[in-house]
Design a protein around this motif. Structure first.
Motif, PDB file in Angstrom:
ATOM      1  N   VAL A   1       0.836  -1.204   0.000  1.00 28.03           N
ATOM      2  CA  VAL A   1       0.000   0.000   0.000  1.00 28.03           C
ATOM      3  C   VAL A   1       0.868   1.250   0.000  1.00 28.03           C
ATOM      4  O   VAL A   1       0.604   2.214  -0.732  1.00 28.03           O
ATOM      5  CB  VAL A   1      -0.953  -0.011   1.216  1.00 28.03           C
ATOM      6  N   LYS A   2       1.918   1.250   0.804  1.00 29.70           N
ATOM      7  CA  LYS A   2       2.812   2.410   0.847  1.00 29.70           C
ATOM      8  C   LYS A   2       3.488   2.630  -0.499  1.00 29.70           C
ATOM      9  O   LYS A   2       3.601   3.773  -0.971  1.00 29.70           O
ATOM     10  CB  LYS A   2       3.864   2.207   1.939  1.00 29.70           C
ATOM     11  N   ASP A   3       3.920   1.552  -1.121  1.00 28.04           N
ATOM     12  CA  ASP A   3       4.568   1.672  -2.427  1.00 28.04           C
ATOM     13  C   ASP A   3       3.588   2.193  -3.470  1.00 28.04           C
ATOM     14  O   ASP A   3       3.938   3.055  -4.289  1.00 28.04           O
ATOM     15  CB  ASP A   3       5.120   0.305  -2.846  1.00 28.04           C
ATOM     16  N   TRP A   4       2.377   1.697  -3.445  1.00 26.08           N
ATOM     17  CA  TRP A   4       1.359   2.120  -4.415  1.00 26.08           C
ATOM     18  C   TRP A   4       0.977   3.578  -4.211  1.00 26.08           C
ATOM     19  O   TRP A   4       0.912   4.360  -5.167  1.00 26.08           O
ATOM     20  CB  TRP A   4       0.136   1.214  -4.287  1.00 26.08           C
ATOM     21  N   LEU A   5       0.750   3.966  -2.953  1.00 20.56           N
ATOM     22  CA  LEU A   5       0.350   5.341  -2.670  1.00 20.56           C
ATOM     23  C   LEU A   5       1.471   6.335  -2.964  1.00 20.56           C
ATOM     24  O   LEU A   5       1.211   7.449  -3.434  1.00 20.56           O
ATOM     25  CB  LEU A   5      -0.077   5.474  -1.204  1.00 20.56           C
ATOM     26  N   SER A   6       2.721   5.958  -2.710  1.00 18.19           N
ATOM     27  CA  SER A   6       3.833   6.866  -2.966  1.00 18.19           C
ATOM     28  C   SER A   6       4.053   7.098  -4.456  1.00 18.19           C
ATOM     29  O   SER A   6       4.678   8.087  -4.841  1.00 18.19           O
ATOM     30  CB  SER A   6       5.114   6.314  -2.343  1.00 18.19           C
ATOM     31  N   VAL A   7       3.505   6.209  -5.285  1.00 24.00           N
ATOM     32  CA  VAL A   7       3.601   6.389  -6.739  1.00 24.00           C
ATOM     33  C   VAL A   7       2.480   7.278  -7.249  1.00 24.00           C
ATOM     34  O   VAL A   7       2.707   8.212  -8.029  1.00 24.00           O
ATOM     35  CB  VAL A   7       3.568   5.018  -7.461  1.00 24.00           C
ATOM     36  N   ILE A   8       1.250   7.010  -6.792  1.00 25.75           N
ATOM     37  CA  ILE A   8       0.114   7.763  -7.335  1.00 25.75           C
ATOM     38  C   ILE A   8      -0.041   9.123  -6.664  1.00 25.75           C
ATOM     39  O   ILE A   8      -0.626  10.037  -7.249  1.00 25.75           O
ATOM     40  CB  ILE A   8      -1.200   6.959  -7.207  1.00 25.75           C
ATOM     41  N   THR A   9       0.437   9.264  -5.427  1.00 21.17           N
ATOM     42  CA  THR A   9       0.340  10.557  -4.739  1.00 21.17           C
ATOM     43  C   THR A   9       1.562  10.741  -3.846  1.00 21.17           C
ATOM     44  O   THR A   9       1.497  10.529  -2.620  1.00 21.17           O
ATOM     45  CB  THR A   9      -0.967  10.659  -3.915  1.00 21.17           C
ATOM     46  N   PRO A  10       2.708  11.114  -4.429  1.00 20.91           N
ATOM     47  CA  PRO A  10       3.965  11.209  -3.676  1.00 20.91           C
ATOM     48  C   PRO A  10       3.908  12.174  -2.498  1.00 20.91           C
ATOM     49  O   PRO A  10       4.611  11.971  -1.505  1.00 20.91           O
ATOM     50  CB  PRO A  10       4.966  11.686  -4.740  1.00 20.91           C
ATOM     51  N   GLN A  11       3.078  13.228  -2.596  1.00 22.11           N
ATOM     52  CA  GLN A  11       3.062  14.242  -1.553  1.00 22.11           C
ATOM     53  C   GLN A  11       2.148  13.895  -0.384  1.00 22.11           C
ATOM     54  O   GLN A  11       2.360  14.358   0.733  1.00 22.11           O
ATOM     55  CB  GLN A  11       2.632  15.585  -2.144  1.00 22.11           C
ATOM     56  N   TYR A  12       1.130  13.085  -0.635  1.00 25.45           N
ATOM     57  CA  TYR A  12       0.100  12.870   0.385  1.00 25.45           C
ATOM     58  C   TYR A  12      -0.084  11.412   0.771  1.00 25.45           C
ATOM     59  O   TYR A  12      -1.100  11.057   1.363  1.00 25.45           O
ATOM     60  CB  TYR A  12      -1.245  13.435  -0.116  1.00 25.45           C
ATOM     61  N   TRP A  13       0.891  10.557   0.468  1.00 21.58           N
ATOM     62  CA  TRP A  13       0.698   9.140   0.758  1.00 21.58           C
ATOM     63  C   TRP A  13       0.584   8.878   2.253  1.00 21.58           C
ATOM     64  O   TRP A  13      -0.150   7.970   2.678  1.00 21.58           O
ATOM     65  CB  TRP A  13       1.826   8.306   0.154  1.00 21.58           C
TER      66      TRP A  13
END
Length: 320
Positions: A271-283
């Motif tokens: 989840v962290k890897d996915w979120l850091s890709v789609i929303t780097p600023q707000y993951w």
């Protein structure tokens, strides 16, 4: 107790899937290695949190010490990874033994602040001892040698993943054996009511010290794996966010059965890897939102299937 300690079907599936990932996901070796390291770290914490009921915000002290010891071993003494792994585990265990007596005093809040203080002090020591640790710049300039003198680390991380997976498997099996032994059952009794456990001749203080030391050993080994697979170590390994992350992993996966650390590490890392890709600023916002949702839903509801599967398969195995 014999039935409870039996290997469950879902456990076999986990390890088979981990081996299959090596062949199915050859381009994801780095993130799989990260999952294996975080899983070992979380399983070590679950031994004291899920079984003994000791909440710790300073478990990263053992993780960071193991990471630095492995780096210093490779840089100045022996580059062979298994040797560095064992020495790192022993060093972390010694620290765990000496600091375990501090958590025997006071309430849960006192323990929480004491463990947090130990972690913060270790981070500052690593930062100030630049002549040894490299300070804020970190420790680099070393390369781990072949594992047992036979298997060299490759550029794609395949050897590193297998190495970490083997250590995770061995560590989990050892801690599983401890957890489902009379010693582990006594830890459950201490967690339920330490005073009542003492009335039936369970030495609560001694058992907590032993469990805390064992958990520190495997946390140190997890830190050593991180250093050996990245060839770098910095004060970040002692940062507070690592303690927070591993607690979040156990919140997601559940406590008290060890595999919660593995399930939580898989979900948290992906989840962290996915979120850091789609929303780097707000993951981090969405990770926090996930935590709030877990609290509102109730983690026990999500982990209930774990209680169902072993019982179901154990009935089949018993022929009932």
């Amino acid at each position: 107790m014999k039935r409870r300690s039996r290997i469950r079907f879902y456990e076999i599936i986990i390890w088979v899937a981990a081996i299959a990932a090596y062949f199915v996901l050859p381009s994801k070796m780095l993130i799989l290695t990260e999952i294996a390291i975080l899983a070992l770290f979380a399983v070590s914490l679950d031994l004291v949190l899920g079984f003994a009921g000791i909440v710790s915000l300073g478990h990263t002290a053992f993780f960071g010490l193991g990471a630095y010891i492995a780096g210093l071993m490779a840089l100045h003494y022996v580059a062979e990874p298994v040797t560095g792994l064992i020495v790192a585990g022993i060093a972390a265990g010694v620290l765990g033994l000496f600091t375990s007596f501090l958590i025997l005093r006071g309430s849960d809040l006192t323990r929480l602040m004491t463990t947090l203080g130990i972690g913060l002090m270790m981070a500052e020591v690593a930062n100030q001892m630049a002549w040894l640790t490299g300070g804020a710049d970190g420790l680099s300039g070393f390369l781990p040698g072949p594992i047992l003198g036979l298997f060299e680390f490759d550029l794609f991380g395949k050897t590193g993943y297998i190495y970490c997976l083997v250590v995770l498997f061995v560590g989990t099996m050892i801690m599983r054996r401890i957890a489902f032994s009379p010693f582990g059952m006594s830890l459950k009794a201490i967690k339920g009511n330490a005073m009542r456990a003492g009335m039936i001749a369970v030495p609560a203080r001694k058992r907590i010290v032993i469990a805390y030391t064992i958990a520190a050993v495997f946390a140190g080994m997890a830190g050593a794996l991180l250093t050996q697979t990245t060839s770098f170590v910095s004060p970040d390994v002692l940062a507070f966010h690592r303690s927070a992350d591993v607690l979040l992993v156990l919140v997601i996966g559940g406590t008290g059965y060890l595999y919660g650390g593995i399930f939580g590490a898989i979900l948290f890392t992906l989840v962290k890897d996915w979120l850091s890709v789609i929303t780097p600023q707000y993951w981090m916002f969405y990770i926090g939102l996930l935590l709030v949702i877990l609290v509102l839903i109730g983690r026990d509801r999500l982990a209930r299937w774990v209680e169902y599967l072993p019982e179901r398969f154990s009935k089949k195995e018993d022929g009932r």
